[in-house]
Design a protein around this motif. Structure first.
Motif, PDB file in Angstrom:
ATOM      1  N   VAL A   1       0.792  -1.235   0.000  1.00 44.56           N
ATOM      2  CA  VAL A   1       0.000   0.000   0.000  1.00 44.56           C
ATOM      3  C   VAL A   1       0.821   1.279   0.000  1.00 44.56           C
ATOM      4  O   VAL A   1       0.262   2.363  -0.136  1.00 44.56           O
ATOM      5  CB  VAL A   1      -0.981   0.037   1.187  1.00 44.56           C
TER       6      VAL A   1
ATOM      7  N   ARG B   1      -4.245   7.987   5.022  1.00 44.49           N
ATOM      8  CA  ARG B   1      -4.039   7.467   3.674  1.00 44.49           C
ATOM      9  C   ARG B   1      -2.611   6.942   3.568  1.00 44.49           C
ATOM     10  O   ARG B   1      -1.861   7.020   4.518  1.00 44.49           O
ATOM     11  CB  ARG B   1      -4.293   8.552   2.636  1.00 44.49           C
TER      12      ARG B   1
ATOM     13  N   PRO C   1       1.727   5.832  -2.310  1.00 45.80           N
ATOM     14  CA  PRO C   1       2.333   4.693  -3.018  1.00 45.80           C
ATOM     15  C   PRO C   1       3.844   4.856  -3.140  1.00 45.80           C
ATOM     16  O   PRO C   1       4.335   5.931  -3.425  1.00 45.80           O
ATOM     17  CB  PRO C   1       1.675   4.735  -4.393  1.00 45.80           C
TER      18      PRO C   1
ATOM     19  N   THR D   1       2.600  -0.872  -6.201  1.00 43.45           N
ATOM     20  CA  THR D   1       1.645  -1.033  -5.112  1.00 43.45           C
ATOM     21  C   THR D   1       0.270  -1.401  -5.652  1.00 43.45           C
ATOM     22  O   THR D   1       0.017  -1.336  -6.844  1.00 43.45           O
ATOM     23  CB  THR D   1       1.543   0.251  -4.276  1.00 43.45           C
ATOM     24  N   VAL D   2      -0.630  -1.781  -4.760  1.00 44.53           N
ATOM     25  CA  VAL D   2      -1.969  -2.221  -5.172  1.00 44.53           C
ATOM     26  C   VAL D   2      -2.852  -1.096  -5.681  1.00 44.53           C
ATOM     27  O   VAL D   2      -3.857  -1.351  -6.336  1.00 44.53           O
ATOM     28  CB  VAL D   2      -2.708  -2.967  -4.037  1.00 44.53           C
ATOM     29  N   TRP D   3      -2.491   0.157  -5.392  1.00 47.00           N
ATOM     30  CA  TRP D   3      -3.316   1.275  -5.845  1.00 47.00           C
ATOM     31  C   TRP D   3      -3.389   1.275  -7.368  1.00 47.00           C
ATOM     32  O   TRP D   3      -2.394   1.205  -8.048  1.00 47.00           O
ATOM     33  CB  TRP D   3      -2.745   2.601  -5.344  1.00 47.00           C
ATOM     34  N   GLY D   4      -4.580   1.348  -7.894  1.00 48.37           N
ATOM     35  CA  GLY D   4      -4.775   1.378  -9.337  1.00 48.37           C
ATOM     36  C   GLY D   4      -4.843   0.012  -9.994  1.00 48.37           C
ATOM     37  O   GLY D   4      -5.164  -0.097 -11.166  1.00 48.37           O
TER      38      GLY D   4
ATOM     39  N   GLU E   1      -6.383  -3.522 -10.982  1.00 45.41           N
ATOM     40  CA  GLU E   1      -7.725  -4.074 -11.155  1.00 45.41           C
ATOM     41  C   GLU E   1      -7.794  -5.527 -10.707  1.00 45.41           C
ATOM     42  O   GLU E   1      -8.868  -6.069 -10.505  1.00 45.41           O
ATOM     43  CB  GLU E   1      -8.129  -3.977 -12.628  1.00 45.41           C
TER      44      GLU E   1
END
Length: 74
Positions: free
Chosen positions: A37, A49, A52, A57-60, A62
């Motif tokens: 994260v 928050r 990144p 990282t896992v942000w974005g 799908e």
């Protein structure tokens, strides 16, 4: 879950590629929270928050596969 070598990881990686998903694959025995994260940012005494670390990282993403969870059991 299943026996080693049956193609579980291959299936999930191939399926996400075939669907054109932004996919991340992690090995749970080799990563840390920050790898997933980013760096946590505190504000007003609470975790608000995370920033990144990089595009990994896992942000974005799908599709996220966290592999080898069983290896974390004691």
């Amino acid at each position: 879950m299943g026996r080693s070598g049956t193609g579980k990881t291959f299936l999930l990686n191939t399926l996400s590629e075939a669907l054109g998903l932004e996919h991340r694959h992690y090995n749970a025995s080799l990563i840390s929270f920050d790898d997933l994260v980013g760096f946590p940012i505190s504000g007003r005494g609470a975790l608000d928050r995370a920033v990144p670390r990089d595009a990994g990282t896992v942000w974005g993403a799908e599709s996220v596969l966290i592999d080898e969870l069983k290896s974390l059991q004691a």
